[in-house]
Scaffold this motif. Structure first.
Motif, PDB file in Angstrom:
ATOM      1  N   PRO A 101       0.834  -1.207   0.000  1.00  9.49           N
ATOM      2  CA  PRO A 101       0.000   0.000   0.000  1.00  9.49           C
ATOM      3  C   PRO A 101       0.866   1.253   0.000  1.00  9.49           C
ATOM      4  O   PRO A 101       2.071   1.199   0.264  1.00  9.49           O
ATOM      5  CB  PRO A 101      -0.792  -0.132   1.310  1.00  9.49           C
ATOM      6  N   GLY A 102       0.256   2.401  -0.272  1.00 12.15           N
ATOM      7  CA  GLY A 102       0.993   3.651  -0.325  1.00 12.15           C
ATOM      8  C   GLY A 102       1.190   4.309   1.023  1.00 12.15           C
ATOM      9  O   GLY A 102       1.928   5.289   1.146  1.00 12.15           O
ATOM     10  N   ASP A 103       0.554   3.762   2.063  1.00  8.18           N
ATOM     11  CA  ASP A 103       0.736   4.286   3.411  1.00  8.18           C
ATOM     12  C   ASP A 103       0.365   3.202   4.409  1.00  8.18           C
ATOM     13  O   ASP A 103      -0.257   2.196   4.051  1.00  8.18           O
ATOM     14  CB  ASP A 103      -0.128   5.536   3.634  1.00  8.18           C
ATOM     15  N   ALA A 104       0.775   3.406   5.642  1.00  9.23           N
ATOM     16  CA  ALA A 104       0.488   2.446   6.706  1.00  9.23           C
ATOM     17  C   ALA A 104      -0.559   3.032   7.641  1.00  9.23           C
ATOM     18  O   ALA A 104      -0.576   4.241   7.888  1.00  9.23           O
ATOM     19  CB  ALA A 104       1.765   2.136   7.481  1.00  9.23           C
ATOM     20  N   LYS A 105      -1.442   2.187   8.138  1.00  9.95           N
ATOM     21  CA  LYS A 105      -2.443   2.632   9.090  1.00  9.95           C
ATOM     22  C   LYS A 105      -1.852   2.638  10.496  1.00  9.95           C
ATOM     23  O   LYS A 105      -1.125   1.733  10.882  1.00  9.95           O
ATOM     24  CB  LYS A 105      -3.660   1.709   9.049  1.00  9.95           C
TER      25      LYS A 105
ATOM     26  N   ASN B 125       4.149  -0.585  12.737  1.00 10.28           N
ATOM     27  CA  ASN B 125       3.263  -1.088  11.696  1.00 10.28           C
ATOM     28  C   ASN B 125       3.919  -2.182  10.859  1.00 10.28           C
ATOM     29  O   ASN B 125       5.096  -2.086  10.492  1.00 10.28           O
ATOM     30  CB  ASN B 125       2.841   0.080  10.791  1.00 10.28           C
ATOM     31  N   ALA B 126       3.154  -3.215  10.547  1.00 10.60           N
ATOM     32  CA  ALA B 126       3.674  -4.337   9.763  1.00 10.60           C
ATOM     33  C   ALA B 126       4.103  -3.898   8.367  1.00 10.60           C
ATOM     34  O   ALA B 126       5.103  -4.396   7.833  1.00 10.60           O
ATOM     35  CB  ALA B 126       2.632  -5.441   9.672  1.00 10.60           C
ATOM     36  N   VAL B 127       3.363  -2.958   7.769  1.00 15.84           N
ATOM     37  CA  VAL B 127       3.721  -2.476   6.432  1.00 15.84           C
ATOM     38  C   VAL B 127       5.096  -1.817   6.456  1.00 15.84           C
ATOM     39  O   VAL B 127       5.913  -2.003   5.548  1.00 15.84           O
ATOM     40  CB  VAL B 127       2.668  -1.485   5.909  1.00 15.84           C
ATOM     41  N   ALA B 128       5.370  -1.056   7.512  1.00 23.28           N
ATOM     42  CA  ALA B 128       6.651  -0.353   7.615  1.00 23.28           C
ATOM     43  C   ALA B 128       7.817  -1.304   7.849  1.00 23.28           C
ATOM     44  O   ALA B 128       8.972  -0.911   7.683  1.00 23.28           O
ATOM     45  CB  ALA B 128       6.586   0.673   8.748  1.00 23.28           C
ATOM     46  N   SER B 129       7.529  -2.550   8.217  1.00 27.04           N
ATOM     47  CA  SER B 129       8.590  -3.506   8.547  1.00 27.04           C
ATOM     48  C   SER B 129       9.003  -4.404   7.384  1.00 27.04           C
ATOM     49  O   SER B 129       9.889  -5.248   7.556  1.00 27.04           O
ATOM     50  CB  SER B 129       8.134  -4.394   9.721  1.00 27.04           C
TER      51      SER B 129
ATOM     52  N   LYS C 285       8.998   5.353  -3.833  1.00 28.38           N
ATOM     53  CA  LYS C 285       8.871   6.617  -4.556  1.00 28.38           C
ATOM     54  C   LYS C 285       7.425   7.134  -4.539  1.00 28.38           C
ATOM     55  O   LYS C 285       7.182   8.341  -4.484  1.00 28.38           O
ATOM     56  CB  LYS C 285       9.329   6.442  -6.007  1.00 28.38           C
ATOM     57  N   ARG C 286       6.477   6.213  -4.567  1.00 33.54           N
ATOM     58  CA  ARG C 286       5.062   6.599  -4.616  1.00 33.54           C
ATOM     59  C   ARG C 286       4.465   6.804  -3.228  1.00 33.54           C
ATOM     60  O   ARG C 286       3.453   7.492  -3.084  1.00 33.54           O
ATOM     61  CB  ARG C 286       4.250   5.512  -5.335  1.00 33.54           C
ATOM     62  N   ALA C 287       5.048   6.193  -2.218  1.00 33.67           N
ATOM     63  CA  ALA C 287       4.446   6.157  -0.883  1.00 33.67           C
ATOM     64  C   ALA C 287       4.461   7.523  -0.203  1.00 33.67           C
ATOM     65  O   ALA C 287       5.181   8.440  -0.600  1.00 33.67           O
ATOM     66  CB  ALA C 287       5.186   5.143  -0.010  1.00 33.67           C
ATOM     67  N   LYS C 288       3.665   7.623   0.840  1.00 31.11           N
ATOM     68  CA  LYS C 288       3.702   8.806   1.689  1.00 31.11           C
ATOM     69  C   LYS C 288       5.104   8.959   2.259  1.00 31.11           C
ATOM     70  O   LYS C 288       5.800   7.975   2.519  1.00 31.11           O
ATOM     71  CB  LYS C 288       2.689   8.665   2.825  1.00 31.11           C
ATOM     72  N   VAL C 289       5.503  10.207   2.496  1.00 34.23           N
ATOM     73  CA  VAL C 289       6.876  10.473   2.893  1.00 34.23           C
ATOM     74  C   VAL C 289       7.249   9.749   4.191  1.00 34.23           C
ATOM     75  O   VAL C 289       8.361   9.240   4.344  1.00 34.23           O
ATOM     76  CB  VAL C 289       7.113  11.999   3.015  1.00 34.23           C
ATOM     77  N   GLY C 290       6.326   9.657   5.134  1.00 34.33           N
ATOM     78  CA  GLY C 290       6.628   8.980   6.395  1.00 34.33           C
ATOM     79  C   GLY C 290       6.936   7.511   6.194  1.00 34.33           C
ATOM     80  O   GLY C 290       7.862   6.966   6.812  1.00 34.33           O
TER      81      GLY C 290
END
Length: 398
Positions: free
Chosen positions: A247-251, A257-261, A283-288
């Motif tokens: 995804p383009g950002d993590a909830k 967050n699992a996505v960030a890992s 490149k597409r994801a939110k900056v954080g």
């Protein structure tokens, strides 16, 4: 005073004790006690932790001897961590015996181990109870349990016993995990138990690839990472499936967050498709999220692994002027997120900081929140110059 008398008694007991029989629970526990514990030599501790693992893997056979040693006052090299006004203190052999009893009889253990707190519990009563249940039934029941908040937990000691002596039980446990686990449940301990078990290689791969190909991101990430450590080639397809659909950002909060890992999977897989897909996603994801994905690239555990790929990836962000500002969403950037000591930071400066760390550029002049634009510009120039000298070209998006 009483503390000095107790210490003197411990010294005497240590010096006067007969030599333990080689391979016994007592001998292994003494060997485990030779580790320096917190702050000690990492490789030494790893070897001596294996002594503890050998005891755990004995299962029921180890418990009577551990109960006999529960109050043993002999000194060990391990120490309890200092906390607040309480100084560091020695761990006795009995403390280590209770630590292992807490692993084997966790339902009787009290205390949460917070800041190295001693393990306590009525282990004798618990032992009488679980003996009636039977060893196989007990460790099978203990291996996978749900907490009150619904989280599915894998109990490593129980899985270690099963993987050594009843590996066929792991097949049913994996099936149960696949049926009942939620998106946030981790498959790491279960996958590691399967891969270290006595099952055939084909069966191990079948089970862990199954975990890696389905379910939530947390489960797939952990299973794929374990698989990469066991068979890098077998991890390619699951890693591609995971990274190509990010995804383009993590909830929620970034740092937990699992996505960030998922970076840890990428760092374990030497695959062009995985790395290119990950770069395009960043490149597409939110900056954080982009910063979170780059954050582990200079972690100590990575060492020199895939150094060229990491540097090319980071170099591809040296022109990225997006700004991460924690004030835009304080809750999402709570905790030790990427660059949490910087209220604001650009992606290009963060990438330069990571490259400088990997290449050991000015290690005694690390960036901090007081740096001016001029200092960041100078660091980026140094980084570019070193990358050119090492003929490392930045990645390009597709």
């Amino acid at each position: 005073d009483q503390r000095r008398k107790a210490l003197l008694a411990s010294v005497s007991a240590t010096l006067e004790a007969p030599v333990a029989e080689a391979g016994s629970v007592e001998a292994l526990l003494i060997e485990y006690g030779q580790g320096e514990g917190e702050g000690g030599c990492e490789e030494l501790d790893k070897d001596e932790d294996e002594s503890k693992n050998k005891i755990v893997r004995m299962g029921f056979a180890a418990i009577p001897e551990l109960l006999r040693l529960e109050a043993d006052p002999r000194l060990t090299a391990r120490r309890r961590s200092a906390f607040m006004n309480a100084p560091s203190s020695p761990k006795f052999l009995g403390d280590l015996a209770k630590e292992v009893l807490g692993d084997l009889l966790p339902e009787a253990a009290s205390g949460d181990g917070f800041f190295d707190a001693p393990v306590a519990g009525d282990f004798t009563a618990a032992w009488k109870k679980v003996r009636k249940e039977g060893e196989l039934a007990y460790f099978t029941r203990l291996a996978l349990k749900r907490r009150n908040d619904g989280e599915f937990l894998s109990h490593q000691p129980a899985l270690a016993v099963l993987s050594d002596r009843w590996p066929e039980r792991l097949v049913d446990l994996v099936a149960r995990f696949e049926r009942e686990s939620g998106d946030g449940d981790s498959a790491w301990i279960l996958a590691e138990a399967v891969l270290g078990s006595g099952l055939s290689r084909e069966e191990k791969l079948r089970l862990v690839v199954g975990l890696a190909n389905d379910g939530g991101i947390a489960r797939r990430r952990m299973a794929t990472q374990a698989l990469a450590n066991f068979d890098p080639e077998a991890a390619r397809a699951p890693a591609r499936g995971l990274i190509q659909n990010l995804p383009g950002d993590a909830k929620g909060v970034y740092w937990t967050n699992a996505v960030a890992s998922v970076s840890h999977v990428v760092l374990a897989v030497d695959d062009d498709i995985v790395w290119q897909s990950f770069f395009d996603s960043a490149k597409r994801a939110k900056v954080g999220l982009s910063l979170e994905w780059m954050n582990p690239f200079d972690y100590t555990y990575v060492g020199d692994r895939l150094k060229g790929r990491r540097l090319r990836f980071l170099a591809g962000f040296l022109d990225d002027t997006r700004v991460r500002d924690v004030k835009e969403d304080p809750e999402k950037f709570g905790g030790p997120c990427a660059a949490f000591t910087f209220p604001t930071i650009t992606v290009r400066d963060f990438a330069a900081m990571k490259i400088a760390s990997i290449l050991k550029i000015d290690p005694l002049d690390s960036p901090d929140a007081t740096w001016t634009k001029e200092r960041w510009t100078a660091l980026r120039a140094k980084v570019r110059k070193q990358l050119e000298a090492e003929r490392i070209a930045p990645m390009k998006g597709k």
